[in-house]
Motif scaffolding. Structure first.
Motif, PDB file in Angstrom:
ATOM      1  N   GLU A  84      17.335  -2.267  48.627  1.00 53.77           N
ATOM      2  CA  GLU A  84      17.614  -3.149  47.499  1.00 53.77           C
ATOM      3  C   GLU A  84      18.921  -2.759  46.807  1.00 53.77           C
ATOM      4  O   GLU A  84      19.700  -3.622  46.397  1.00 53.77           O
ATOM      5  N   ILE A  85      19.163  -1.462  46.686  1.00 54.90           N
ATOM      6  CA  ILE A  85      20.412  -0.989  46.088  1.00 54.90           C
ATOM      7  C   ILE A  85      21.601  -1.442  46.930  1.00 54.90           C
ATOM      8  O   ILE A  85      22.616  -1.920  46.400  1.00 54.90           O
ATOM      9  N   LEU A  86      21.480  -1.304  48.244  1.00 52.37           N
ATOM     10  CA  LEU A  86      22.552  -1.703  49.160  1.00 52.37           C
ATOM     11  C   LEU A  86      22.818  -3.201  49.060  1.00 52.37           C
ATOM     12  O   LEU A  86      23.981  -3.638  49.022  1.00 52.37           O
ATOM     13  N   TYR A  87      21.756  -4.006  49.027  1.00 53.02           N
ATOM     14  CA  TYR A  87      21.912  -5.450  48.856  1.00 53.02           C
ATOM     15  C   TYR A  87      22.662  -5.764  47.562  1.00 53.02           C
ATOM     16  O   TYR A  87      23.576  -6.591  47.539  1.00 53.02           O
ATOM     17  N   ASP A  88      22.258  -5.123  46.473  1.00 53.52           N
ATOM     18  CA  ASP A  88      22.877  -5.370  45.162  1.00 53.52           C
ATOM     19  C   ASP A  88      24.359  -5.021  45.171  1.00 53.52           C
ATOM     20  O   ASP A  88      25.196  -5.765  44.658  1.00 53.52           O
ATOM     21  N   VAL A  89      24.683  -3.858  45.759  1.00 56.37           N
ATOM     22  CA  VAL A  89      26.076  -3.421  45.816  1.00 56.37           C
ATOM     23  C   VAL A  89      26.899  -4.384  46.667  1.00 56.37           C
ATOM     24  O   VAL A  89      28.016  -4.777  46.288  1.00 56.37           O
ATOM     25  N   ALA A  90      26.362  -4.775  47.818  1.00 51.19           N
ATOM     26  CA  ALA A  90      27.073  -5.691  48.718  1.00 51.19           C
ATOM     27  C   ALA A  90      27.366  -7.018  48.019  1.00 51.19           C
ATOM     28  O   ALA A  90      28.465  -7.574  48.129  1.00 51.19           O
ATOM     29  N   ASP A 129      23.546  -5.949  30.356  1.00 51.08           N
ATOM     30  CA  ASP A 129      24.481  -5.114  31.099  1.00 51.08           C
ATOM     31  C   ASP A 129      24.141  -3.637  30.978  1.00 51.08           C
ATOM     32  O   ASP A 129      24.372  -2.853  31.891  1.00 51.08           O
ATOM     33  N   ILE A 130      23.595  -3.216  29.832  1.00 49.02           N
ATOM     34  CA  ILE A 130      23.237  -1.817  29.626  1.00 49.02           C
ATOM     35  C   ILE A 130      22.029  -1.435  30.463  1.00 49.02           C
ATOM     36  O   ILE A 130      21.936  -0.326  30.976  1.00 49.02           O
ATOM     37  N   THR A 131      21.065  -2.375  30.609  1.00 51.15           N
ATOM     38  CA  THR A 131      19.835  -2.051  31.325  1.00 51.15           C
ATOM     39  C   THR A 131      19.939  -2.305  32.826  1.00 51.15           C
ATOM     40  O   THR A 131      19.102  -1.839  33.581  1.00 51.15           O
ATOM     41  N   ALA A 132      20.944  -3.049  33.268  1.00 55.62           N
ATOM     42  CA  ALA A 132      21.078  -3.427  34.670  1.00 55.62           C
ATOM     43  C   ALA A 132      21.374  -2.203  35.542  1.00 55.62           C
ATOM     44  O   ALA A 132      21.706  -1.137  35.039  1.00 55.62           O
ATOM     45  N   PRO A 133      21.244  -2.366  36.877  1.00 61.79           N
ATOM     46  CA  PRO A 133      21.584  -1.262  37.779  1.00 61.79           C
ATOM     47  C   PRO A 133      22.967  -0.707  37.453  1.00 61.79           C
ATOM     48  O   PRO A 133      23.898  -1.454  37.138  1.00 61.79           O
ATOM     49  N   ALA A 134      23.110   0.610  37.515  1.00 60.25           N
ATOM     50  CA  ALA A 134      24.361   1.274  37.127  1.00 60.25           C
ATOM     51  C   ALA A 134      25.344   1.251  38.283  1.00 60.25           C
ATOM     52  O   ALA A 134      25.444   2.197  39.059  1.00 60.25           O
ATOM     53  N   TYR A 135      26.111   0.147  38.388  1.00 59.51           N
ATOM     54  CA  TYR A 135      27.014  -0.007  39.520  1.00 59.51           C
ATOM     55  C   TYR A 135      28.119   1.039  39.538  1.00 59.51           C
ATOM     56  O   TYR A 135      28.645   1.352  40.602  1.00 59.51           O
ATOM     57  N   ARG A 136      28.482   1.583  38.373  1.00 62.27           N
ATOM     58  CA  ARG A 136      29.497   2.635  38.336  1.00 62.27           C
ATOM     59  C   ARG A 136      29.039   3.843  39.141  1.00 62.27           C
ATOM     60  O   ARG A 136      29.843   4.685  39.540  1.00 62.27           O
TER      61      ARG A 136
END
Length: 239
Positions: free
Chosen positions: A95-101, A206-213
């Protein structure tokens, strides 16, 4: 060892347990500090590692025996904070990989692409070609230039920073609307965290969303570690 209690079995990250401790340390350092050396205000991996140091005599034993805590931290950073609070665990790497992609604009179709193929697409999208760990400094610089590392992690909770910056109406361009949104979040999460995550005002969300940084560089590093691992399977003990 709070992190390890939040560990989820994850087939895409199981290979991490066989890595050299220096590779695990690289992952851990990326989760604990940003590229500027500023510690992330969220996360508890550092606390877990400090606790584990009392049990293991060497750095090698420390990281080798803390791989589940590292995986748990990755999973937590990849999930929505409000939802994580209730389920007490993060999300699986896929799921993390999908989100990042999706975040960086990779063209792919879920269900018809495997993890290795998608990781390669991510690396090519970001850097023009598949990179190796030898390029880590260049990778961090490129991600920073592209704006994928965010505003770097704050030295203290952003909620505290915002509260200190807002007085009455609006100060420094930050409105009381965000604080209102965060108060809504506190109430919603008690009832239904999934509803809260979906209906928060954009700035609060934006604060609660996955931490893309964090998840974007982590996916890059995991992808390169997988390439290294697959090329040297015979050299890893117990595999």
């Amino acid at each position: 060892m709070a992190n390890e209690a939040k560990f989820r079995e994850d087939p895409d990250l199981a290979f991490l347990q066989y890595l050299d401790y220096k590779d695990l340390k690289l992952l851990a350092d990326t989760l604990i500090k940003d590229v500027e050396g500023t510690e992330q205000w969220t996360g508890s991996l550092k606390k877990t590692l400090l606790a584990n140091m009392k049990m293991y005599e060497t750095e090698e034993l420390l990281y080798k025996n803390s791989w589940k805590a590292i995986v748990a931290e990755i999973q937590l950073f990849g999930g929505d904070t409000l939802v994580n609070l209730v389920r007490r665990k993060g999300v699986l790497y896929q799921e993390i990989l999908y989100d990042v992609a999706e975040k960086i604009g990779v063209d792919f179709h879920k269900g018809t692409i495997n993890t290795v193929e998608l990781e390669e697409k991510v690396l090519r999208k970001l850097f023009g070609k598949v990179k190796t760990l030898d390029d880590i400094d260049e990778i961090n610089q490129t991600l920073k230039e592209k704006g994928y590392l965010g505003l770097t992690s704050l030295k203290e909770s952003p909620l505290k920073t915002i509260k200190n910056s807002v007085g009455g109406g609006s100060v420094g361009g930050v409105s009381g609307g965000l604080l209102a949104g965060l108060n809504i979040a506190k109430n919603l999460v008690k009832v239904n965290p999934w509803v809260a995550a979906a209906t928060l005002p954009l700035t609060a969300k934006d604060i609660t969303a996955p931490a893309y940084r964090i998840t974007i560089p982590i996916v890059c590093i995991v992808a390169m570690l997988r390439i290294k691992f697959d090329a040297n399977k015979d050299s890893y003990n117990e595999f």
